[in-house]
Write a protein that holds these residues in place. Sequence first.
Motif, PDB file in Angstrom:
ATOM      1  N   UNK A  92     -12.962   1.083  -7.067  1.00  0.00           N
ATOM      2  CA  UNK A  92     -12.012  -0.022  -6.951  1.00  0.00           C
ATOM      3  C   UNK A  92     -10.587   0.446  -7.253  1.00  0.00           C
ATOM      4  N   UNK A  93     -10.463   1.243  -8.322  1.00  0.00           N
ATOM      5  CA  UNK A  93      -9.143   1.750  -8.717  1.00  0.00           C
ATOM      6  C   UNK A  93      -8.571   2.703  -7.668  1.00  0.00           C
ATOM      7  N   UNK A  94      -9.440   3.564  -7.122  1.00  0.00           N
ATOM      8  CA  UNK A  94      -8.977   4.521  -6.107  1.00  0.00           C
ATOM      9  C   UNK A  94      -8.533   3.820  -4.839  1.00  0.00           C
ATOM     10  N   UNK A  95      -9.234   2.741  -4.483  1.00  0.00           N
ATOM     11  CA  UNK A  95      -8.853   2.009  -3.279  1.00  0.00           C
ATOM     12  C   UNK A  95      -7.621   1.156  -3.519  1.00  0.00           C
ATOM     13  N   UNK A  96      -7.469   0.655  -4.728  1.00  0.00           N
ATOM     14  CA  UNK A  96      -6.289  -0.133  -5.035  1.00  0.00           C
ATOM     15  C   UNK A  96      -6.374  -1.554  -4.516  1.00  0.00           C
ATOM     16  N   UNK A  97      -5.354  -2.302  -4.840  1.00  0.00           N
ATOM     17  CA  UNK A  97      -5.241  -3.693  -4.434  1.00  0.00           C
ATOM     18  C   UNK A  97      -4.756  -3.732  -2.996  1.00  0.00           C
ATOM     19  N   UNK A  98      -5.563  -4.272  -2.114  1.00  0.00           N
ATOM     20  CA  UNK A  98      -5.218  -4.297  -0.693  1.00  0.00           C
ATOM     21  C   UNK A  98      -4.076  -5.234  -0.359  1.00  0.00           C
ATOM     22  N   UNK A  99      -3.612  -5.979  -1.335  1.00  0.00           N
ATOM     23  CA  UNK A  99      -2.507  -6.891  -1.072  1.00  0.00           C
ATOM     24  C   UNK A  99      -1.184  -6.329  -1.564  1.00  0.00           C
ATOM     25  N   UNK A 100      -1.227  -5.220  -2.279  1.00  0.00           N
ATOM     26  CA  UNK A 100       0.016  -4.604  -2.748  1.00  0.00           C
ATOM     27  C   UNK A 100       0.325  -3.381  -1.887  1.00  0.00           C
ATOM     28  N   UNK A 101       1.586  -3.078  -1.755  1.00  0.00           N
ATOM     29  CA  UNK A 101       1.971  -1.900  -0.957  1.00  0.00           C
ATOM     30  C   UNK A 101       1.417  -0.627  -1.585  1.00  0.00           C
ATOM     31  N   UNK A 102       1.400  -0.562  -2.909  1.00  0.00           N
ATOM     32  CA  UNK A 102       0.866   0.625  -3.587  1.00  0.00           C
ATOM     33  C   UNK A 102      -0.624   0.790  -3.287  1.00  0.00           C
ATOM     34  N   UNK A 103      -1.380  -0.299  -3.331  1.00  0.00           N
ATOM     35  CA  UNK A 103      -2.804  -0.241  -3.046  1.00  0.00           C
ATOM     36  C   UNK A 103      -3.086   0.151  -1.609  1.00  0.00           C
ATOM     37  N   UNK A 104      -2.326  -0.403  -0.674  1.00  0.00           N
ATOM     38  CA  UNK A 104      -2.506  -0.068   0.736  1.00  0.00           C
ATOM     39  C   UNK A 104      -2.137   1.397   0.964  1.00  0.00           C
ATOM     40  N   UNK A 105      -1.130   1.893   0.256  1.00  0.00           N
ATOM     41  CA  UNK A 105      -0.749   3.305   0.371  1.00  0.00           C
ATOM     42  C   UNK A 105      -1.895   4.201  -0.086  1.00  0.00           C
ATOM     43  N   UNK A 106      -2.602   3.805  -1.148  1.00  0.00           N
ATOM     44  CA  UNK A 106      -3.741   4.592  -1.626  1.00  0.00           C
ATOM     45  C   UNK A 106      -4.810   4.693  -0.547  1.00  0.00           C
ATOM     46  N   UNK A 107      -5.047   3.575   0.145  1.00  0.00           N
ATOM     47  CA  UNK A 107      -6.068   3.576   1.195  1.00  0.00           C
ATOM     48  C   UNK A 107      -5.613   4.445   2.361  1.00  0.00           C
ATOM     49  N   UNK A 108      -4.345   4.322   2.751  1.00  0.00           N
ATOM     50  CA  UNK A 108      -3.820   5.157   3.830  1.00  0.00           C
ATOM     51  C   UNK A 108      -3.983   6.638   3.459  1.00  0.00           C
ATOM     52  N   UNK A 109      -3.720   6.967   2.211  1.00  0.00           N
ATOM     53  CA  UNK A 109      -3.849   8.355   1.760  1.00  0.00           C
ATOM     54  C   UNK A 109      -5.270   8.887   1.921  1.00  0.00           C
TER      55      UNK A 109
END
Length: 170
Positions: A92-109
Amino acid sequence: MSKKVVKGKEAPKSQPKKPEVEIKLTEDEIKDCKEAFDLFDLDNSGTVDPKEVQAALNSLGRDQSPTIFRLLAGIEELGAEIDFDSFLGHVNERLGNRESKEGVQRILDLFDAEGTGHITLKALTRVARELGESMTEEELAHALERISSLGKPELTFEDFYKVMTKKVYG
């Protein structure tokens, strides 16, 4: 308070309590995490040792599953015995919050093994294969082109953010 001693050995140390973290994964994602956890739990103990995770990852092959390697990076920091809740919290932490730009950036990474800052057709095809998706490369290219602001099968961070936050549907 005394430690419990069993046959001359100290009881195993339990993991330190972590603060409650809101899990932002869907039911299906949690189910997938449980299936993955069970694969890593080689001795069916209900916990995994980072060595078990490493053995399972090595059997997959780094070249075959770079997304999974990046997703599970740092799991050894959770301790010697990782229960499912801790495993789920890590994912969950690695994927991040899908509603925040930081979380979406983690997923893109996780998609962006080449470090381009974009989701390329090559990256999407690789991740689709890792996840067992059966779409053809042509179908994936068409999907990317429909939502890409670049007019080619490649997503910028902003394109990806709009998709992840459901601000565009293609």
